[in-house]
Design a protein around this motif. Sequence first.
Motif, PDB file in Angstrom:
ATOM      1  N   LEU A 114      41.569  33.501  45.655  1.00 45.69           N
ATOM      2  CA  LEU A 114      42.797  33.788  44.902  1.00 45.69           C
ATOM      3  C   LEU A 114      42.861  32.971  43.608  1.00 45.69           C
ATOM      4  O   LEU A 114      43.304  33.471  42.565  1.00 45.69           O
ATOM      5  CB  LEU A 114      44.021  33.506  45.784  1.00 45.69           C
ATOM      6  CG  LEU A 114      44.092  34.329  47.079  1.00 45.69           C
ATOM      7  CD1 LEU A 114      45.299  33.914  47.914  1.00 45.69           C
ATOM      8  CD2 LEU A 114      44.149  35.819  46.769  1.00 45.69           C
TER       9      LEU A 114
ATOM     10  N   GLU B 176      43.009  34.444  39.870  1.00 46.51           N
ATOM     11  CA  GLU B 176      44.158  34.078  39.035  1.00 46.51           C
ATOM     12  C   GLU B 176      43.710  33.580  37.661  1.00 46.51           C
ATOM     13  O   GLU B 176      44.344  33.879  36.638  1.00 46.51           O
ATOM     14  CB  GLU B 176      44.973  32.994  39.756  1.00 46.51           C
ATOM     15  CG  GLU B 176      46.278  32.647  39.043  1.00 46.51           C
ATOM     16  CD  GLU B 176      47.048  31.562  39.766  1.00 46.51           C
ATOM     17  OE1 GLU B 176      47.928  30.962  39.130  1.00 46.51           O
ATOM     18  OE2 GLU B 176      46.765  31.306  40.953  1.00 46.51           O
TER      19      GLU B 176
ATOM     20  N   TYR C 138      43.621  38.204  37.390  1.00 47.15           N
ATOM     21  CA  TYR C 138      43.451  39.292  38.349  1.00 47.15           C
ATOM     22  C   TYR C 138      44.182  38.981  39.652  1.00 47.15           C
ATOM     23  O   TYR C 138      44.509  37.831  39.950  1.00 47.15           O
ATOM     24  CB  TYR C 138      41.962  39.498  38.686  1.00 47.15           C
ATOM     25  CG  TYR C 138      41.130  40.118  37.586  1.00 47.15           C
ATOM     26  CD1 TYR C 138      41.686  40.471  36.351  1.00 47.15           C
ATOM     27  CD2 TYR C 138      39.762  40.343  37.770  1.00 47.15           C
ATOM     28  CE1 TYR C 138      40.903  41.028  35.351  1.00 47.15           C
ATOM     29  CE2 TYR C 138      38.973  40.902  36.777  1.00 47.15           C
ATOM     30  CZ  TYR C 138      39.552  41.238  35.569  1.00 47.15           C
ATOM     31  OH  TYR C 138      38.786  41.802  34.579  1.00 47.15           O
ATOM     32  N   THR C 139      44.429  40.033  40.438  1.00 47.79           N
ATOM     33  CA  THR C 139      44.881  39.902  41.818  1.00 47.79           C
ATOM     34  C   THR C 139      43.967  40.775  42.675  1.00 47.79           C
ATOM     35  O   THR C 139      43.082  41.456  42.150  1.00 47.79           O
ATOM     36  CB  THR C 139      46.335  40.366  42.002  1.00 47.79           C
ATOM     37  OG1 THR C 139      46.395  41.789  41.831  1.00 47.79           O
ATOM     38  CG2 THR C 139      47.268  39.681  41.009  1.00 47.79           C
TER      39      THR C 139
ATOM     40  N   GLU D 231      44.729  43.425  43.907  1.00 45.24           N
ATOM     41  CA  GLU D 231      45.036  44.834  43.615  1.00 45.24           C
ATOM     42  C   GLU D 231      44.504  45.278  42.252  1.00 45.24           C
ATOM     43  O   GLU D 231      44.641  46.441  41.872  1.00 45.24           O
ATOM     44  CB  GLU D 231      46.551  45.067  43.676  1.00 45.24           C
ATOM     45  CG  GLU D 231      47.164  44.728  45.037  1.00 45.24           C
ATOM     46  CD  GLU D 231      46.450  45.420  46.179  1.00 45.24           C
ATOM     47  OE1 GLU D 231      46.215  46.642  46.081  1.00 45.24           O
ATOM     48  OE2 GLU D 231      46.097  44.744  47.166  1.00 45.24           O
ATOM     49  N   THR D 232      43.876  44.350  41.508  1.00 42.26           N
ATOM     50  CA  THR D 232      43.312  44.698  40.201  1.00 42.26           C
ATOM     51  C   THR D 232      42.126  45.642  40.359  1.00 42.26           C
ATOM     52  O   THR D 232      41.315  45.478  41.288  1.00 42.26           O
ATOM     53  CB  THR D 232      42.864  43.420  39.458  1.00 42.26           C
ATOM     54  OG1 THR D 232      43.990  42.557  39.289  1.00 42.26           O
ATOM     55  CG2 THR D 232      42.271  43.750  38.088  1.00 42.26           C
TER      56      THR D 232
END
Length: 523
Positions: A361, A365, A369-370, A372-373
């Motif tokens: 994560l 970050e 991005y996440t 879900e990107t």
Amino acid sequence: MKIENIQVLRGPNIWSVSRKKLIQMRLNLEDMEDRPTNTIEGFYDRLEKLMPSLYTHRCSPGVEGGFFQRVIAGTWMGHVIEHIALEIQSLAGMETGFGRTRETKTKGVYNVVFTYLEEKVGIFAAESAVAIADAVINGEDYDLDRDIQKMREIRENTRLGPSTGSIVEEAIARDIPWIRLNNQSLVQLGYGKNQVRFRATMTEKTSSIAVDIASNKDETKRLLLEQAIPVAKGITISSLEGVDEAIRKVGFPLVFKPLDGNHGRGISINIRTREDAVAAYEFAAKISRRVIVERFITGYDFRVLVIDNKMVAAALRDPAHVKGDGVSTIQQLIDKENTDPRRGYGHENVLTLISIDRDTLDLLEKKGYTLETVPKKGEKVFVKSTANLSTGGTSVDVTDHVHPQNIFICERISKIIGLDICGIDIMAENLTEPLTENGGVVLEVNAAPGFRMHIAPSEGLPRNVAGHVIDMLYPPGKSARIPIISITGTNGKTTTTRLIAHIVKNNGHRVGFTTSDGVYVQN
């Protein structure tokens, strides 16, 4: 049905001379003794639906589907349980194939015998197979995936790791006897005065002082620097106040890693702001009170393995990553990557499943991005900051491409630290040029380095590094065994034994013998 007894057979047995790892389950069929499979309505359909892979079992007809033919024609439940026990182990990644089911002199009581790879998994498989058969008989739902996952977990907790296992396999290939001394990785090779012990990739020849030095990254770096080995610039801190000092002395970008860490735990890389530096320090401080802060060096991550002061393998390590297709999210790409048959739970396959954690994560970050990107097509997105295989990384064998000067440097490092088996982590653009010319640096030196990246690389030629360990422990001419003379007969065995012991002793050997008089070593 009732399990009366489960016995683990180790070594040659009444069922087989060559298959030395068998579970023998004494199973009382009770009322099922009078109910073969063809008398149980819907049994075949439910069994096939739950475990369609049983179709591959050839059984006595000798063709695929042979076992199902027996079920349709009618067979007893002990036979069915034997096949279920074999198949669920195979589904959990432990291929087994030999089984026998034979009725005892007591009506309805059978010996159900099948092979296992891991003892505790075999016992679990016996109990699970009975529970599965009961569920199919009664038309109840059964969570087969839960049992398969449980068997994988038992295997990972009890079996020898890939490094220890590779050394044991090499010893077996050379006819060197071995014994597992605990439920971890402590193994004895050979017998008596010719025995040698090792744990994972640390042997009884491994210096405890060398291990202490390698475990202290600060001490390692100082010793290497004094011997003109190129290392990354950095300092060691033990408080939040030290973060600002590290930023001032070393400068961004930074790497934070625990002083006493291993397997990539607690490491944060490419830190570019004070806020991130504080978070990285706190993350590393959970593993070790003292934290190393180094200049972040760009390049590729290499691991060089040195055994008995000789370089035997080198690998390019790539952190776990996914490649965008322009459609899937990062989460979907990770899930897709984990379906690769080369990936498995723990150490069961060449590669390990990619898990999502704080490191993942944080990396996303930093790129904005996440999970879900949706990355662009062809974009490489790293989901781990370190290249350890245990976190899903991959490896490429580069042993044949290492420059002679780099080989010389690595072999010097093993002597400087004093390790008989030594893993050296290097950050450089390549190993085909000397580190002194391409700006590469030694990041750390590892005691008990993992062998998996060398014995089963994702790409390139596998290296039999375990063979070099056995060569070191048992050089040519050294025996692993103790010669034994056995004497049998009716009369005069004791006298013959004493005479032989006397002759052998006078030839300069230390003799132990046993007769009806007692047990003697020398005198």
